[in-house]
Design a protein around this motif. Sequence first.
Motif, PDB file in Angstrom:
ATOM      1  N   ASN A 583      60.451  51.978  88.878  1.00  0.00           N
ATOM      2  CA  ASN A 583      60.919  51.302  87.664  1.00  0.00           C
ATOM      3  C   ASN A 583      61.809  52.246  86.873  1.00  0.00           C
ATOM      4  OD1 ASN A 583      61.300  49.650  85.440  1.00  0.00           O
ATOM      5  ND2 ASN A 583      59.286  50.065  84.548  1.00  0.00           N
ATOM      6  N   TYR A 584      63.047  51.835  86.652  1.00  0.00           N
ATOM      7  CA  TYR A 584      63.963  52.580  85.790  1.00  0.00           C
ATOM      8  C   TYR A 584      64.458  51.644  84.699  1.00  0.00           C
ATOM      9  CZ  TYR A 584      67.890  55.319  84.072  1.00  0.00           C
ATOM     10  OH  TYR A 584      68.756  56.017  83.249  1.00  0.00           O
ATOM     11  N   GLN A 585      64.248  52.020  83.438  1.00  0.00           N
ATOM     12  CA  GLN A 585      64.708  51.211  82.312  1.00  0.00           C
ATOM     13  C   GLN A 585      65.851  51.924  81.613  1.00  0.00           C
ATOM     14  OE1 GLN A 585      61.700  49.756  79.616  1.00  0.00           O
ATOM     15  NE2 GLN A 585      63.155  49.429  77.968  1.00  0.00           N
ATOM     16  N   PHE A 586      66.958  51.223  81.473  1.00  0.00           N
ATOM     17  CA  PHE A 586      68.119  51.781  80.787  1.00  0.00           C
ATOM     18  C   PHE A 586      67.821  51.986  79.306  1.00  0.00           C
ATOM     19  CE2 PHE A 586      70.107  49.871  84.495  1.00  0.00           C
ATOM     20  CZ  PHE A 586      71.090  50.791  84.831  1.00  0.00           C
ATOM     21  N   SER A 587      68.443  52.983  78.733  1.00  0.00           N
ATOM     22  CA  SER A 587      68.409  53.141  77.283  1.00  0.00           C
ATOM     23  C   SER A 587      69.261  52.058  76.638  1.00  0.00           C
ATOM     24  CB  SER A 587      68.950  54.517  76.884  1.00  0.00           C
ATOM     25  OG  SER A 587      68.146  55.556  77.376  1.00  0.00           O
ATOM     26  N   THR A 588      69.056  51.855  75.349  1.00  0.00           N
ATOM     27  CA  THR A 588      69.922  50.939  74.606  1.00  0.00           C
ATOM     28  C   THR A 588      71.361  51.426  74.704  1.00  0.00           C
ATOM     29  OG1 THR A 588      68.144  50.414  73.065  1.00  0.00           O
ATOM     30  CG2 THR A 588      70.391  49.944  72.341  1.00  0.00           C
ATOM     31  N   GLN A 589      72.256  50.507  75.036  1.00  0.00           N
ATOM     32  CA  GLN A 589      73.653  50.863  75.249  1.00  0.00           C
ATOM     33  C   GLN A 589      74.459  50.720  73.953  1.00  0.00           C
ATOM     34  OE1 GLN A 589      74.648  52.111  78.336  1.00  0.00           O
ATOM     35  NE2 GLN A 589      72.407  52.052  78.556  1.00  0.00           N
ATOM     36  N   TYR A 590      75.405  51.657  73.781  1.00  0.00           N
ATOM     37  CA  TYR A 590      76.257  51.667  72.592  1.00  0.00           C
ATOM     38  C   TYR A 590      77.704  51.898  73.006  1.00  0.00           C
ATOM     39  CZ  TYR A 590      71.947  52.385  69.893  1.00  0.00           C
ATOM     40  OH  TYR A 590      70.697  52.257  69.343  1.00  0.00           O
ATOM     41  N   VAL A 591      78.594  51.441  72.131  1.00  0.00           N
ATOM     42  CA  VAL A 591      79.978  51.882  72.238  1.00  0.00           C
ATOM     43  C   VAL A 591      80.020  53.339  71.801  1.00  0.00           C
ATOM     44  CG1 VAL A 591      82.320  51.586  71.332  1.00  0.00           C
ATOM     45  CG2 VAL A 591      80.908  49.579  71.842  1.00  0.00           C
ATOM     46  N   PRO A 626      65.600  39.644  77.199  1.00  0.00           N
ATOM     47  CA  PRO A 626      66.082  39.578  75.818  1.00  0.00           C
ATOM     48  C   PRO A 626      64.907  39.450  74.854  1.00  0.00           C
ATOM     49  CG  PRO A 626      67.209  37.987  77.241  1.00  0.00           C
ATOM     50  CD  PRO A 626      66.014  38.486  77.986  1.00  0.00           C
ATOM     51  N   GLU A 627      65.080  39.946  73.671  1.00  0.00           N
ATOM     52  CA  GLU A 627      64.016  39.899  72.675  1.00  0.00           C
ATOM     53  C   GLU A 627      63.661  38.445  72.354  1.00  0.00           C
ATOM     54  OE1 GLU A 627      64.110  40.946  68.078  1.00  0.00           O
ATOM     55  OE2 GLU A 627      64.149  42.777  69.300  1.00  0.00           O
ATOM     56  N   GLY A 628      62.359  38.121  72.507  1.00  0.00           N
ATOM     57  CA  GLY A 628      61.883  36.782  72.181  1.00  0.00           C
ATOM     58  C   GLY A 628      62.162  35.736  73.230  1.00  0.00           C
ATOM     59  N   ARG A 668      68.676  44.396  71.490  1.00  0.00           N
ATOM     60  CA  ARG A 668      67.646  43.365  71.564  1.00  0.00           C
ATOM     61  C   ARG A 668      67.415  42.906  72.995  1.00  0.00           C
ATOM     62  NH1 ARG A 668      69.065  39.528  66.263  1.00  0.00           N
ATOM     63  NH2 ARG A 668      68.873  41.213  64.706  1.00  0.00           N
ATOM     64  N   VAL A 669      67.548  43.828  73.921  1.00  0.00           N
ATOM     65  CA  VAL A 669      67.351  43.498  75.329  1.00  0.00           C
ATOM     66  C   VAL A 669      66.893  44.755  76.063  1.00  0.00           C
ATOM     67  CG1 VAL A 669      69.749  44.007  75.966  1.00  0.00           C
ATOM     68  CG2 VAL A 669      68.407  42.415  77.370  1.00  0.00           C
ATOM     69  N   SER A 670      66.024  44.571  77.041  1.00  0.00           N
ATOM     70  CA  SER A 670      65.636  45.668  77.932  1.00  0.00           C
ATOM     71  C   SER A 670      66.096  45.327  79.334  1.00  0.00           C
ATOM     72  CB  SER A 670      64.129  45.900  77.901  1.00  0.00           C
ATOM     73  OG  SER A 670      63.437  44.775  78.391  1.00  0.00           O
TER      74      SER A 670
END
Length: 699
Positions: A583-591, A626-628, A668-670
Motif C-alpha cells: 500500500n502506497y498513499q500519495f501525499s496531498t498534491q499541490y501546485v 474522495p472525502e465523504g 479532499r481525496v486520498s
Amino acid sequence: MPLVSTSIPNLLNGVSQQPSSLRQITQGEVQENALSSVIDGLVKRPPTEHIAEIINSGLSSLSSTIHVIDRSPTNRQIIVVTATPSSASLNVFNIDGTSISVTASNTDLQYLYCNNPAQDLQFLTVADFTFVVNKTKTVAMLPGTVPGSITGANDYQEFSDLPTSASSTPPTVGEVYEVVGSATNAFDNFYVKAVSQDAYEETVRPGIQFQLDPATMPHAIVPNSSSVPTSFTLQQNTYNDRVVGDLDSAPDPSFVGKTISNIFFFKNRLGFLSQENVIMSAAGDFFRFFPKTVVTVLADGPIDVSVSHTKVATLKHAIAFNDSLTLFSSQTQFVVENEGALTPQTISIVPSTEFENDPAVRPVGAGNVLYFVASRGDFSSVREYYIQAETIISDAIEVTAHVPKYIPKNVVKLATSSNEDILVALSSNNRDRLYVYKWFSDGTQKLQASWSTWVFPSVTQQGSILDVTILENDLYMVVSRGDGVSIEKMSLQYIDDTGLGFNARIDRKVTLTGSYNASTDKTTWTLPYTQATSVPVIAVKTGSWPNRKGANITTTRPTITTVQADGDYSAHPVMLGVEYTMNYQFSTQYVRENSGQQSIQSGRLQLRTMRINFEDTGFFKVEVTPEGRATNTYKFTGVVLNKPDSTIGDVPLDDGTFRFPIQSKNDRVSINIKSDSYLPCAFQNAEWEGFYTLRSNRI
C-alpha cells in the motif's frame, strides 16, 4: 480556470509525517510492504522463504534470545537460548535449520539464568569462540590464596641485593623475596622466587587471591570443528591467574565485584565494559587480564581505564568503527584514542558527542556510519553517527526527523546491510513488522532517505518476530508462532524464481510436489508448517512447468497443514505461500514553484486525472477516495488487448502508463496504489493534471 499538470519524478523517499505542504514531492503518506529502489523504483517488498522449523513449540520473546554466528557463507549457525531465573536451555542450528548437538553441564547452564535473556545476555563471536556475557552476574575471585610466605626481612632495595650461592645464607629453591626499591631507585614493590641459588624469576606475593572465578566470568560456546561443526560445547573459559605483583602493583581487573555490561573485540584484544571502565585483555591473549610483569609496563599488556565525564557515564556498548572504538553511555558517546599501536601507555578516552541513546539497543555499523536509537516518549528516533573526514569531528544526524512518531518505543534490535544500504528496526511493541530505512548517497550528498513499514500477515495472525539479522544480501528472521519457531529468509535483491521472469510475492514460500488422488480428482500439498485454514495459501506454477509458468492455481484449505486443488497438478513442483498487501498513499498534491520545492497554498486545485508509470508489472489497483464519497477502484491486470502475450492463463508483465480519474479537490481525496497479488509491481514516477484557479496574481 487553466489546466495545469505536475510531474512527481519518483516515489523513492518513503513516508513523511510533516504537513503535506512541507514534504518533498517524492514523499508519501503511507508506505507499507514496499521497497524504495533507485534502480527499479517503488516495488513490492521481497517475500520471505520458509527455511525450516527448528523448535516445535512457540517461544516467548521475554524468555528467549537469539545470536547468529557468521564465519562464512557455508558456516553459519543460530544460537537459541531460553532462560528464567532458575533454568536455561541452549540450542544450536545450522542456518538451514538442521539441529546441532550441544554439550552443556548444569553448572555451566546456571551462568545463563536470568530474568530477560534478550536484555541480560550479550554475545560476541571471535574466531571459533562465541562468548556469552550474563549482565546480571557479579564477577568474583576464587577464595584460594597463593601458597607460601615471604622469606626474610623486607630490606632488599635492589635486585642485586638478593642472596646468591656465594652469600652466607644462600637461597633455597622456591623461596620468595620482596624487592622494595630505594629513594634513588623508586619502583613498585615486586616479588621474585628463587629457581636456583643464582637465578630468580618474578612471581606473585604469597597469601593473596590470584584466580578469577571462571563460573562468574563470560562463558564460551565452542564448536568441535572450525569448518563444518557437528557439535558445540558451552564451557567455562580458563582465565590466566595473577602471576606477579600484589594487589597494588597488579590489582584485580575493575570488573571484579561488579557486573560486566557488554563485551567487544578491538585490535586483537577481548574487551569488557563494567560501569565506567573499559577493560581489555592482553594483545592476542584473550584470557589474560593480569600483567606478566610489574617491573615495567609492556605494550601488549592488559588495559584497564575509566571514562571521566561530568555526566553519569555508565558504559553500555562498545563498537569498533572507523579504526577507533566508540563507547556509548545513555547520554554520551566516547572515543578511545591511541597513538599508533593500542597500548596501556597510549590509550585515552575522550567524549565525542552528547546524544541520548537507548542503552537496551546495540548500535550497528554500515559502511562509515553507525546507527543508534534514542527513546522519545511513546516513540523512538534513529541517529546516524559519523566522523567528518576534514575536521575529524563526530556528529549524529537524526534520520527520523521527518517521521518523529513512526517507530514505536521499545526497539529491541537494529540490523543493517551496507551492500543494500538498508536498516531495519524491530520493536517489541509490534513484533509482526519491521521498520525499514533505505538510503542512497552520492559522495557526501544523500539522495534517498526512505522510511517504510514491512508487515508480515502470517506473523500477525499467529506469533512474533524474535530476531532479525542481515547477512550479505539476505535478511533472516527467527519467528515464533503457535506451532513452533521457524527460520525465514528474505532476499533483499528479490532475485527471479528459477525459470520465471519474476519473483513471486508470497510469504513463507516453499516449493513442493503435490500428491494426486484420481478418485477425487484432487491434488494435495502438505505444508512443512501450519497455517490457519482461514488464510488462503497461494499456489503458483514453477518454471519447470512446460506451459502457463507462473500461473496461479485455485486452491482450498482442507486442514491447517494442507493445500488442495481440483485436477492433477502433481507433474511438477509448485510454489506455495501467503499473500500480503502493498500500500502506497500519495501525499496531498499541490501546485509548486521554485523547481517544485515550494507548494502554493492559495487558490483552488481540482485534480482531474493522474498517470502512473510502471515497469515489469503484473497487477495493481488504484483506490481513489474522495472525502465523504465512496471509494473508486481502478485495476491494472497486465492483460492488454491486441498484445501478443496477453492470452488467458498466461502471466503477462507489462510496462506502460496507467491513467485514472480523480475529479476531486486536492486536499479532499486520498489516492492509494495497492497490490494484494503474488505478481510483482514497480512504479517509477507519476503525473497529475487538474484545474487551478488563483484569485490574485502572484508577484
